[in-house]
Design an enzyme around this catalytic site. Structure first.
Site, PDB file in Angstrom:
ATOM      1  N   ALA A   1      -1.076  -0.570  -4.461  1.00  0.00           N
ATOM      2  CA  ALA A   1      -2.087   0.477  -4.508  1.00  0.00           C
ATOM      3  C   ALA A   1      -1.430   1.844  -4.362  1.00  0.00           C
ATOM      4  CB  ALA A   1      -3.118   0.264  -3.394  1.00  0.00           C
ATOM      5  N   GLY A   2      -2.087   2.862  -4.904  1.00  0.00           N
ATOM      6  CA  GLY A   2      -1.522   4.212  -4.956  1.00  0.00           C
ATOM      7  C   GLY A   2      -1.344   4.859  -3.600  1.00  0.00           C
TER       8      GLY A   2
ATOM      9  N   ILE B   1       0.839  -1.195   0.000  1.00  0.00           N
ATOM     10  CA  ILE B   1       0.000   0.000   0.000  1.00  0.00           C
ATOM     11  C   ILE B   1       0.869   1.239   0.000  1.00  0.00           C
ATOM     12  CG2 ILE B   1      -1.818   1.288   1.198  1.00  0.00           C
ATOM     13  CD1 ILE B   1      -1.315  -2.206   2.327  1.00  0.00           C
ATOM     14  N   CYS B   2       0.557   2.184  -0.890  1.00  0.00           N
ATOM     15  CA  CYS B   2       1.246   3.468  -0.947  1.00  0.00           C
ATOM     16  C   CYS B   2       2.758   3.225  -1.104  1.00  0.00           C
ATOM     17  CB  CYS B   2       0.888   4.272   0.293  1.00  0.00           C
ATOM     18  SG  CYS B   2       1.237   6.039   0.194  1.00  0.00           S
ATOM     19  N   THR B   3       3.591   3.836  -0.269  1.00  0.00           N
ATOM     20  CA  THR B   3       5.034   3.670  -0.403  1.00  0.00           C
ATOM     21  C   THR B   3       5.527   2.338   0.153  1.00  0.00           C
ATOM     22  OG1 THR B   3       5.366   4.940   1.640  1.00  0.00           O
ATOM     23  CG2 THR B   3       5.527   6.130  -0.450  1.00  0.00           C
TER      24      THR B   3
END
Length: 234
Positions: A147-148, A98-100
């Site tokens: 995911a972004g 997730i994310c970074t």
């Protein structure tokens, strides 16, 4: 279905708690929170979470969940976290960043040649690990889900449940948590936000981006398989 969620200092709590809310409602799922020690782990905003397992006592998992946050910058340079992430991911059926958190997957050598998403301000850095950055909010490449930004973790967790348990299970959870986003303003991405807002954020995050970029380059040199072609410590 056993799930291990990584807990490292400085993680962003919603990267972890959003997906956890979804995955904890999935039928037949058991979840552990894995940290270096049994001591509480502090998030980037100061919330503390209590691990259920340590790196030494963690069970093998079917799904490995890797949140992001400012603490990722240190985790990608931590041999213990990198080695654990790689070992767990290689033994898992699915991997979810997730994310970074995708940067830690990259540092563990798990994204080479794969498409991957991340927070838009860090997305380009994935290339240092041989990944193919994508602007997609949700990216699936083989058994790797990425995911972004922060809120996309909820979206992708629903997609993970749909993949593992079927669409109906995911739809029931979506209804249970009344997940029907209706943000008060248009925006949330560089494409949809007002140009002045984008420029202001770019300016205020530039120093942090440069610090993260330097750590990513260093981590890429240590990543399994070495740095991506053309990359260097410069």
């Amino acid at each position: 279905m056993h799930v291990n969620i990584l807990l490292f200092e400085g993680l962003t709590q919603l990267d972890m708690t959003g997906p956890y809310e979804v995955l904890a409602a999935a039928p037949g799922f058991s979840i552990d929170f894995v940290a270096k020690s049994p001591d509480p782990v502090r998030s980037d905003r100061g919330l503390c979470f209590v691990p259920t397992r340590t790196l030494a006592s963690a069970l093998p998992c079917d799904l490995l969940v890797v949140p992001g946050g400012p603490g990722t910058d240190d985790a990608i340079l931590d041999p213990d976290w990198v080695a654990f992430t790689r070992r767990q991911a290689l033994g898992a059926r699915y991997v979810f960043g997730i994310c970074t958190g995708s940067l830690l997957l990259g540092a563990a050598g798990l994204l080479r040649g794969r498409r991957a998403a991340s927070h838009w301000r860090a997305r380009e850095l994935l290339a240092h690990f041989g990944a193919v950055p994508t602007e997609a909010r949700l990216c699936v490449d083989g058994n790797v889900f990425t995911a972004g930004g922060v809120t996309s973790g909820i979206d992708m967790a629903l997609k993970v449940v749909a993949t593992l348990c079927g669409d109906e299970a995911a739809k029931l959870i979506q209804l249970q948590i009344e997940y029907d986003p209706e943000p008060p303003f248009p925006g949330g991405t560089p494409r949809t936000s007002e140009p002045a807002i984008v420029q202001r954020y770019l300016a205020q995050s530039q120093a942090r981006f440069e610090q993260r970029s330097a750590k990513v380059r260093q981590a890429a040199l240590n990543a399994p398989g070495g740095p991506a072609a053309g990359d260097s410590a410069a």
